[in-house]
Design a protein around this motif. Structure first.
Motif, PDB file in Angstrom:
ATOM      1  N   UNK A  34      10.106  -2.552  -8.307  1.00 26.47           N
ATOM      2  CA  UNK A  34      11.412  -3.195  -8.235  1.00 26.47           C
ATOM      3  C   UNK A  34      11.612  -3.912  -6.907  1.00 26.47           C
ATOM      4  N   UNK A  35      10.937  -3.423  -5.851  1.00 28.00           N
ATOM      5  CA  UNK A  35      11.072  -4.024  -4.531  1.00 28.00           C
ATOM      6  C   UNK A  35      10.132  -5.213  -4.321  1.00 28.00           C
ATOM      7  N   UNK A  36       9.288  -5.503  -5.308  1.00 26.71           N
ATOM      8  CA  UNK A  36       8.289  -6.571  -5.145  1.00 26.71           C
ATOM      9  C   UNK A  36       8.881  -7.966  -5.325  1.00 26.71           C
ATOM     10  N   UNK A  37      10.145  -8.050  -5.657  1.00 30.60           N
ATOM     11  CA  UNK A  37      10.781  -9.365  -5.789  1.00 30.60           C
ATOM     12  C   UNK A  37      10.425 -10.057  -7.091  1.00 30.60           C
ATOM     13  N   UNK A  38      10.262 -11.370  -7.014  1.00 27.81           N
ATOM     14  CA  UNK A  38      10.037 -12.182  -8.209  1.00 27.81           C
ATOM     15  C   UNK A  38       8.569 -12.507  -8.446  1.00 27.81           C
ATOM     16  N   UNK A  39       7.672 -11.721  -7.878  1.00 31.81           N
ATOM     17  CA  UNK A  39       6.247 -11.963  -8.122  1.00 31.81           C
ATOM     18  C   UNK A  39       5.935 -11.792  -9.601  1.00 31.81           C
ATOM     19  N   UNK A  40       5.217 -12.741 -10.232  1.00 32.04           N
ATOM     20  CA  UNK A  40       4.810 -12.559 -11.623  1.00 32.04           C
ATOM     21  C   UNK A  40       3.960 -11.300 -11.779  1.00 32.04           C
ATOM     22  N   UNK A  41       4.048 -10.631 -12.920  1.00 34.53           N
ATOM     23  CA  UNK A  41       3.384  -9.320 -13.063  1.00 34.53           C
ATOM     24  C   UNK A  41       1.871  -9.361 -12.881  1.00 34.53           C
TER      25      UNK A  41
END
Length: 320
Positions: A34-41
């Motif tokens: 959840x803390x990784x931001x908007x990085x694609x999976x």
């Protein structure tokens, strides 16, 4: 392939400590994702696996003697099949978190010990014992308790795709755990190479499906590094050590605490709202896992066979 039992000096606390460390780190995955931001999976998966490969390089146990070379089929399974399972598990996990609530995804994802038990018992015994069926029903009823409101609402939404991806990730982790029981493959010692191959696979999929590379922010990059060094680096080495412990059949049950801890961390962080269904579903998953892995009463004085003994019997079937 002949199953080889590693020679380890037994310590009453080392195996349990290693398993507890792995469980704690795995329980942090939903919160850290959840803390990784908007990085694609897929991009998040590739970077985390790369960090795990680099982080495990100095921690992987050095080989004390020369291994017998793997046969071509075995090498294909180890160096392609295992990285595919790892890439599928991690990629499906992060993709599921993007499509469904983290606490629900976590409970579905961490039903993998039950799936592991189902496959191992079927392969070893040719049947599923009663306690295994009852435990499986309990565990999946916990997951169904969270999914039911979406089902009653009707229609197929992005949330449903998140649930399916979480189930796929659970299946991949269960199959990975089966492969990890084959001592002759020495996955722990090969961990840096396997994680690097998995990173390349997910990186290629990211370029093909998610477009060009955009550098992540500093906070997202730090989270990715923490994911790689922790849950997909140190935790996997710790779990490998725990599964080679003489008391692995006991310490392995600590994995059932992962969904409870993951849900607790999300609630404490304010990401998930307290809901009566969450603790009930978590208790059902844990109760089902423990019921399924309980050793049945032995017949005619025979020693009961648990989940890890069943897994070792599977390994004996994979011999030349």
């Amino acid at each position: 392939m002949q199953l080889q039992r590693p020679h380890l000096t037994h310590s009453p606390w080392l195996g349990g400590s290693a398993a507890a460390l792995a469980v704690l780190l795995w329980a942090l995955v939903p919160l850290m994702a959840n803390q990784a931001g908007d990085l694609p999976p897929l991009r998040l998966s590739a970077l985390a696996l790369l960090a795990g490969a680099l982080g495990t390089l100095p921690m992987a146990r050095r080989r004390r003697y020369r291994d017998a070379p793997l046969r071509p089929v075995q090498g294909l399974i180890v160096y392609l099949g295992v990285p595919l399972l790892t890439a599928g598990a991690v990629g499906a996990c992060f993709a599921a978190f993007n499509r469904a609530p983290a606490e629900q995804v976590a409970l579905i994802l961490y039903t993998w010990p039950v799936l592991f038990l189902l496959v191992s018992q079927w392969r070893a015994l040719g049947r599923l014992p009663g306690n295994c069926l009852i435990g499986t029903a309990l565990a999946f009823s916990g997951a169904a308790l969270l999914v039911a409101p979406q089902a009653l609402a009707g229609g197929i939404s992005g949330t449903w795709s998140g649930y399916l991806l979480a189930a796929l990730g659970a299946l991949c982790w269960a199959l990975y755990s089966l492969a990890n029981q084959v001592a002759a493959w020495r996955l722990g010692e090969r961990m840096p190479h396997l994680l690097l191959i998995a990173s390349l696979l997910t990186g290629g999929a990211s370029l093909a499906l998610e477009g060009t590379i955009v550098l992540p922010s500093r906070d997202a990059l730090m989270t990715v590094i923490a994911l790689g060094l922790g849950p997909y680096g140190l935790a996997m080495l710790a779990w490998d050590r725990a599964m080679r412990d003489p008391l692995a059949h006991r310490v392995g049950n600590l994995a059932h605490a992962v969904p409870v801890l993951a849900t607790l961390f999300l609630v404490l962080a304010g990401i998930s709202m307290p809901d009566w269904r969450l603790p009930v579903a978590a208790l059902l998953v844990v109760a089902g896992s423990l019921t399924a892995s309980a050793e049945p009463a032995s017949r005619h004085g025979a020693e009961p066979e648990g989940i890890f003994a069943a897994a070792k019997r599977i390994c004996l079937l994979i011999r030349d």
